[in-house]
Design a protein around this motif. Structure first.
Motif, short mmCIF file in Angstrom:
data_model
loop_
_atom_site.label_atom_id
_atom_site.label_comp_id
_atom_site.label_asym_id
_atom_site.label_seq_id
_atom_site.Cartn_x
_atom_site.Cartn_y
_atom_site.Cartn_z
N LEU A 7 50.75 -21.54 -0.46
CA LEU A 7 49.99 -21.45 0.78
C LEU A 7 50.92 -21.22 1.97
CD1 LEU A 7 47.42 -24.35 0.26
CD2 LEU A 7 46.92 -21.91 0.31
N ARG A 8 52.09 -21.85 1.96
CA ARG A 8 53.07 -21.64 3.03
C ARG A 8 53.50 -20.18 3.08
NH1 ARG A 8 56.51 -25.39 5.44
NH2 ARG A 8 56.10 -26.90 3.77
N ALA A 9 53.70 -19.57 1.92
CA ALA A 9 54.10 -18.16 1.88
C ALA A 9 53.01 -17.27 2.47
CB ALA A 9 54.40 -17.75 0.45
N LEU A 10 51.75 -17.53 2.09
CA LEU A 10 50.64 -16.74 2.64
C LEU A 10 50.53 -16.94 4.15
CD1 LEU A 10 48.17 -14.92 2.08
CD2 LEU A 10 46.82 -17.02 1.82
N HIS A 11 50.67 -18.17 4.60
CA HIS A 11 50.61 -18.46 6.03
C HIS A 11 51.72 -17.73 6.78
CE1 HIS A 11 51.59 -21.02 9.61
NE2 HIS A 11 50.29 -20.97 9.75
N ALA A 12 52.92 -17.69 6.20
CA ALA A 12 54.04 -17.00 6.84
C ALA A 12 53.77 -15.50 6.97
CB ALA A 12 55.33 -17.25 6.06
N GLY A 17 53.47 -10.98 9.86
CA GLY A 17 52.94 -9.64 9.75
C GLY A 17 53.40 -8.82 8.57
N SER A 18 54.36 -9.31 7.81
CA SER A 18 54.84 -8.57 6.63
C SER A 18 55.49 -9.54 5.67
CB SER A 18 55.83 -7.48 7.03
OG SER A 18 57.06 -8.04 7.44
N VAL A 19 55.60 -9.10 4.41
CA VAL A 19 56.25 -9.93 3.40
C VAL A 19 57.74 -10.10 3.72
CG1 VAL A 19 56.92 -10.04 0.96
CG2 VAL A 19 54.60 -9.35 1.59
N GLY A 20 58.38 -9.00 4.16
CA GLY A 20 59.80 -9.08 4.47
C GLY A 20 60.11 -10.03 5.61
N ALA A 21 59.30 -9.97 6.70
CA ALA A 21 59.52 -10.86 7.84
C ALA A 21 59.22 -12.31 7.47
CB ALA A 21 58.65 -10.42 9.02
N ALA A 22 58.18 -12.51 6.65
CA ALA A 22 57.87 -13.87 6.19
C ALA A 22 59.01 -14.43 5.36
CB ALA A 22 56.57 -13.86 5.38
N ALA A 23 59.59 -13.59 4.49
CA ALA A 23 60.70 -14.03 3.65
C ALA A 23 61.90 -14.43 4.50
CB ALA A 23 61.08 -12.91 2.68
N THR A 29 63.78 -14.52 -0.56
CA THR A 29 63.77 -13.07 -0.71
C THR A 29 62.33 -12.57 -0.62
OG1 THR A 29 63.51 -13.14 -3.11
CG2 THR A 29 65.77 -13.20 -2.23
N ALA A 30 62.18 -11.29 -0.29
CA ALA A 30 60.83 -10.71 -0.24
C ALA A 30 60.16 -10.79 -1.61
CB ALA A 30 60.91 -9.27 0.25
N SER A 31 60.94 -10.62 -2.66
CA SER A 31 60.41 -10.70 -4.01
C SER A 31 59.86 -12.10 -4.31
CB SER A 31 61.50 -10.35 -5.03
OG SER A 31 61.04 -10.51 -6.36
N ALA A 32 60.55 -13.12 -3.84
CA ALA A 32 60.09 -14.49 -4.08
C ALA A 32 58.77 -14.76 -3.36
CB ALA A 32 61.16 -15.48 -3.63
N VAL A 33 58.64 -14.27 -2.15
CA VAL A 33 57.39 -14.45 -1.41
C VAL A 33 56.26 -13.70 -2.09
CG1 VAL A 33 56.20 -13.96 0.78
CG2 VAL A 33 58.51 -14.90 0.80
N SER A 34 56.52 -12.48 -2.53
CA SER A 34 55.50 -11.70 -3.24
C SER A 34 55.05 -12.41 -4.51
CB SER A 34 56.05 -10.31 -3.58
OG SER A 34 56.29 -9.56 -2.41
N GLN A 35 56.00 -13.02 -5.22
CA GLN A 35 55.66 -13.73 -6.44
C GLN A 35 54.80 -14.96 -6.15
OE1 GLN A 35 59.26 -14.61 -8.59
NE2 GLN A 35 59.90 -12.46 -8.67
N GLN A 36 55.13 -15.68 -5.05
CA GLN A 36 54.33 -16.84 -4.69
C GLN A 36 52.89 -16.44 -4.38
OE1 GLN A 36 55.00 -20.05 -4.61
NE2 GLN A 36 57.21 -20.08 -4.95
#
Length: 311
Positions: A7-12, A17-23, A29-36
């Protein structure tokens, strides 16, 4: 049961505004956020992100989860604040956002000092423009933000965000050494007409201040070169391509071909620290704000010494 980290990853992603910025904000890493988020989608059997050009956007089904995530993260923050307050010492992770010149000219010393005095505190810095970082504090994406305002753009805080003044950053005029202004102790705003300017792009407060001030004085500014970074502006002045207005904080030493001249009256931007009301009792917040204010006196003092030496 929904996983808080997912949920924290989705909130970020919703805040940044993007997976990279959230990561980057979360330290993953962006890959870790995408996996979450992919795992969260499988758990909820719901599509939460959709492609939108080169980026992504939240689906309608994702927004209730983001709202729930924000509530849960606020509860966790209150619990962590209570524990830290009971211990009485700064501890845990503290995420800090600061605009570029503060990140360069103020935060390195502050972070180094905090690391020595409070080894249990894990303070982490991101460079973020003030107009973005205020909302990030309000939404719980970061813990503390260093921002600034000017007389033409006073700070407007959303509900639930508190502030403390760090200090005032004076802005001065930089001119080539051979310029007529270089022989003066101060220049009146009324005398700035007819100059060629190097300046930050439209939308930046320095640009808006320059345009508005010169127009009030009866002059239309001729902005011949625009650049985001202060070192680029200084280099353009050193090359004799114009004059510029620039704050002292984070500016760095001036090259031999550039002279600093005071404006009368001098424009000033004020620096603030911002944090959420729910975290106000957290020792890490109080100690970081105190350290910011303490280091500001050290950052400001050389400016006065340089000016006195030049007179």
């Amino acid at each position: 049961m929904l996983d808080l980290q997912r949920l924290r990853a989705l909130h970020a992603v919703s805040v940044h505004g993007s997976v990279g910025a959230a990561a980057a904000a979360l330290g993953y890493t962006a890959s870790a956020v995408s996996q979450q988020i992919a795992k969260l989608e499988r758990e909820t059997r719901t599509v939460l992100l959709e492609r939108d050009g080169r980026g992504v956007r939240l689906t309608a089904e994702a927004h209730p989860l983001v709202a729930a995530a924000q509530e849960l993260l606020a509860i966790v923050e209150r619990a962590e604040t209570e524990l830290e307050q009971r211990r009485g010492t700064p501890a845990g992770r503290l995420t800090i956002a600061a605009f570029a010149s503060a990140a360069r000219g103020l935060l390195p010393g502050v972070l180094a000092d905090l690391a020595v005095r409070h080894p249990a505190l894990d303070a982490r810095l991101s460079e973020v423009d003030p107009h973005l970082s205020i909302g990030m504090v309000a939404k719980g994406a970061i813990d503390l933000s260093v921002v600034h305002d000017w007389d033409i753009a006073p700070l407007a805080l959303p509900p639930g965000v508190e502030q403390a003044v760090i200090g005032d950053d004076q802005c001065t005029l930089l001119v080539p050494r051979g310029h007529p202004f270089a022989r003066l102790d101060a220049v009146r705003r009324e005398d700035l007409g007819g100059e060629r300017w190097v300046c930050q792009p439209p939308g930046r407060v320095c640009h808006e201040w320059l345009v508005r001030t010169l127009r009030i004085a009866g002059h239309e500014p001729e902005i011949v070169h625009q650049a985001d970074e202060n070192p680029t502006l200084v280099a353009l002045v050193a090359a004799g391509l114009g004059i510029c207005l620039i704050p002292r904080l984070g500016r760095g030493p001036l090259p031999a071909g550039v002279v600093e001249v005071a404006l009368d009256p001098a424009p000033v931007r004020r620096l603030y620290a911002l944090w959420r009301t729910g975290a106000a009792r957290r020792p890490a917040i109080a100690e970081t704000v105190r350290t910011l204010q303490e280091h500001w006196t050290e950052v400001e003092r050389p400016s006065h010494q340089e000016r006195d030496a030049a007179m």
